[in-house]
Scaffold this motif. Structure first.
Motif, short mmCIF file in Angstrom:
data_model
loop_
_atom_site.label_atom_id
_atom_site.label_comp_id
_atom_site.label_asym_id
_atom_site.label_seq_id
_atom_site.Cartn_x
_atom_site.Cartn_y
_atom_site.Cartn_z
N VAL A 223 104.29 106.57 61.22
CA VAL A 223 104.97 105.28 61.14
C VAL A 223 103.94 104.19 60.89
O VAL A 223 102.81 104.24 61.39
CB VAL A 223 105.77 104.98 62.43
CG1 VAL A 223 104.85 104.87 63.63
CG2 VAL A 223 106.60 103.72 62.28
N GLU A 224 104.31 103.20 60.08
CA GLU A 224 103.44 102.07 59.77
C GLU A 224 103.87 100.86 60.60
O GLU A 224 105.03 100.44 60.54
CB GLU A 224 103.51 101.74 58.28
CG GLU A 224 102.61 100.58 57.89
CD GLU A 224 102.77 100.19 56.42
OE1 GLU A 224 102.06 99.27 55.98
OE2 GLU A 224 103.62 100.80 55.74
N ILE A 225 102.95 100.33 61.38
CA ILE A 225 103.21 99.16 62.22
C ILE A 225 102.58 97.95 61.55
O ILE A 225 101.38 97.94 61.25
CB ILE A 225 102.64 99.34 63.64
CG1 ILE A 225 103.24 100.59 64.30
CG2 ILE A 225 102.92 98.11 64.48
CD1 ILE A 225 104.73 100.51 64.54
N ILE A 226 103.37 96.92 61.30
CA ILE A 226 102.90 95.69 60.67
C ILE A 226 103.11 94.54 61.64
O ILE A 226 104.23 94.28 62.09
CB ILE A 226 103.65 95.41 59.35
CG1 ILE A 226 103.41 96.56 58.36
CG2 ILE A 226 103.21 94.08 58.76
CD1 ILE A 226 104.19 96.41 57.08
N GLY A 227 102.03 93.85 61.97
CA GLY A 227 102.11 92.69 62.85
C GLY A 227 102.16 91.40 62.06
O GLY A 227 101.34 91.19 61.16
N VAL A 228 103.09 90.54 62.37
CA VAL A 228 103.23 89.25 61.67
C VAL A 228 103.20 88.14 62.71
O VAL A 228 103.60 88.32 63.87
CB VAL A 228 104.54 89.18 60.86
CG1 VAL A 228 104.53 90.22 59.74
CG2 VAL A 228 105.75 89.40 61.76
N SER A 229 102.72 86.98 62.29
CA SER A 229 102.62 85.84 63.19
C SER A 229 103.52 84.68 62.79
O SER A 229 103.65 83.71 63.54
CB SER A 229 101.16 85.36 63.26
OG SER A 229 100.70 85.02 61.95
N HIS A 230 104.14 84.76 61.59
CA HIS A 230 104.99 83.67 61.12
C HIS A 230 106.16 84.26 60.33
O HIS A 230 106.07 85.36 59.78
CB HIS A 230 104.19 82.71 60.23
CG HIS A 230 104.87 81.39 60.02
ND1 HIS A 230 105.78 81.17 59.00
CD2 HIS A 230 104.80 80.21 60.71
CE1 HIS A 230 106.22 79.92 59.06
NE2 HIS A 230 105.63 79.32 60.09
N VAL A 231 107.28 83.52 60.30
CA VAL A 231 108.45 83.99 59.58
C VAL A 231 108.15 84.17 58.10
O VAL A 231 108.59 85.15 57.47
CB VAL A 231 109.62 83.00 59.77
CG1 VAL A 231 110.83 83.43 58.96
CG2 VAL A 231 110.00 82.88 61.23
N ALA A 232 107.39 83.27 57.52
CA ALA A 232 107.06 83.38 56.09
C ALA A 232 106.29 84.66 55.82
O ALA A 232 106.50 85.31 54.78
CB ALA A 232 106.24 82.16 55.66
N GLU A 233 105.42 85.06 56.72
CA GLU A 233 104.67 86.31 56.55
C GLU A 233 105.59 87.51 56.62
O GLU A 233 105.44 88.48 55.85
CB GLU A 233 103.58 86.39 57.63
CG GLU A 233 102.64 87.56 57.45
CD GLU A 233 101.57 87.59 58.53
OE1 GLU A 233 100.78 88.56 58.55
OE2 GLU A 233 101.53 86.65 59.36
N ALA A 234 106.59 87.47 57.51
CA ALA A 234 107.54 88.57 57.61
C ALA A 234 108.38 88.67 56.34
O ALA A 234 108.70 89.78 55.88
CB ALA A 234 108.44 88.35 58.83
#
Length: 459
Positions: free
Chosen positions: A440-451
């Motif tokens: 599984v690939e886990i992606i961490g985002v810090s802002h809605v635009a990044e998501a």
């Protein structure tokens, strides 16, 4: 003979007045004041009446109090056991509310039969059906046991006598709005009747160690009918939710003195009764349309259980002066808030768009961790660009557009991996500190635009 004194009592909140009023000053409900005959209170002429020495409770140091684990009685429905906190506690008073025809009586009759099969005496008291009608429903559910007693009665005095004679381990009252005390002149279902009858049943449950289930009607707003004190008096309050024309039912605990208040149990209504759903995530996602714009999957925690559900959004240009905001299973105020964040922080022009959002399967979600999935659904529908069908999106969104940490991230991820999802987008602050499952690939985002770049962009 003196004239009988009357008073007017609000049937919603219990407010009392000496005269009739069109609107209750307590809860501001219209046409809820009903006239009742006031009972004469015994006078003691200034003499303070003490309780008998055997019933007086004395204060003791808390360090001298011994505690033991409450014994639990297990039913054959593990979903019900989970919602109750591990099983039924003897001497507890449980209130079950729900819409008409949702399956409250069916559930309790099934549970009564299961308890009776374990050599427990069960007394099922119906105030809405005759004994023969109850028997017909029992035959449809294949319920039969010599330890299950049925009584059609609404007078609380006769109900108490039947409990004294049979001495059951469990009692079902269907429903509390039909039970009355002859000493009270108001009609069954009134505030006075419901309050007094519930207090008497609670006394029976506590003194005799009998677990009592009572069914409560609900108002058109979805709250349990009668005074609010009814929910404060009982030990556990359960709501049976779901659409009458859909097969799935959700049993939710909103108060539980013996367990968590966030647990839910999921059942499927069939001709032979209610069957528990062991894997609700798979059920909620089995009819999901892949490749459709506005569809996202989120892992929400319902008590101790992670549940994967689909959030659907439909954004279309409005034909009215004020755009519409409608939501099913989500608070529409949260939808308006997230649309404002997307417009201010991401630059999506949503002020002239109608928004319709829905949680598929009839589940109601209220935790902050679903914010990011809602935002992605709205953006996906607005851009008419589908998301990856193997993505799960988790995260809380702040007013500045930041994605905030959520709790129990490892359990959510494990549930998503179990159902075959390959990529999971989570808050950046939740990355690390726990074991990531293989594949599984886990992606961490810090802002809605990044998501949005990961889900709808080129990343």
């Amino acid at each position: 003979m003196g004239k009988k004194k009357t008073k007017f009592v609000c049937q919603e909140c219990g407010y009392e007045s000496v005269k009739w009023m069109g609107r209750c000053p307590g809860c501001y409900t219209w046409n809820s004041m009903v006239e009742e005959v006031e009972r004469a209170k015994p006078t003691t002429r200034g003499v303070f009446v003490h309780s008998s020495p055997d019933t007086i409770s004395k204060p003791v140091p808390i360090t001298t109090v011994t505690t033991t684990q409450e014994p639990r009685i297990q039913t054959d429905l593990s979903e019900l056991n989970r919602v109750l906190g591990g099983g039924i506690v003897r001497g507890s008073l449980v209130l079950i509310g729900g819409d008409p025809g949702i399956g409250k009586s069916t559930l309790l009759l099934q549970v009564s039969a299961q308890l009776a099969m374990k050599q427990n005496k069960v007394l099922y008291i119906s105030g809405e059906e005759s004994v023969k009608q109850t028997k017909l429903r029992a035959d449809r559910l294949h319920v039969s046991s010599n330890e299950l007693y049925v009584l059609a009665e609404t007078d609380l005095e006769y109900i108490a006598e039947a409990i004294e004679v049979i001495n059951p381990a469990f009692v079902v009252i269907d429903s509390i709005q039909t039970v009355y005390r002859s000493e009270i002149t108001s009609a069954p279902g009134s505030v006075s009747q419901v309050r007094e009858c519930t207090a008497e049943l609670m006394k029976i449950a506590k003194t005799k160690g009998i677990a009592i289930f009572i069914v409560g009607h609900v108002t058109k707003e979805g709250a349990i009918a009668g005074p609010r004190i009814l929910e404060h008096m009982v030990d556990t309050v359960l709501y049976f939710e779901g659409e009458r024309h859909h097969t799935y039912r959700i049993l939710r605990a909103v108060k539980n003195r013996f367990g968590s208040t966030n647990e839910i149990g999921i059942f499927e209504m069939r001709e032979t009764g209610l069957l528990e759903v062991e894997n609700p995530s798979e059920v909620f996602l089995e009819e999901r349309s892949r490749g459709a714009a506005g569809s996202t999957v989120v892992a929400s925690m319902e008590g101790t259980r992670p549940v994967l559900v689909e959030i659907q959004a439909l954004i279309s240009p409005t034909s009215f002066g004020n755009p519409r905001r409608m939501a099913t299973g989500i608070d529409h105020n949260r939808v308006s808030l997230l649309m404002a964040v997307l417009e201010k922080r991401v630059g999506l022009l949503l002020q002239n768009q109608d928004a319709y959002l829905k949680v598929a399967g009839g589940v109601k979600l209220d935790e902050p961790a679903i914010d990011l999935a809602i935002a992605v659904s709205i953006a996906s529908s607005f851009r008419d660009q589908p998301t990856n069908p193997y993505d799960v999106i988790i995260g809380e969104v702040g007013l500045t557009g930041e994605v905030r940490r959520v709790s129990r991230i490892e359990q959510r991820v494990q549930e998503a991996v179990k159902l075959g999802f390959h990529r999971i987008i989570i808050p950046k602050n939740n990355v690390g500190g726990w074991n990531v499952p293989a594949g599984v690939e886990i992606i961490g985002v810090s802002h809605v635009a990044e998501a949005l770049e990961y889900t709808l962009g080129s990343k």
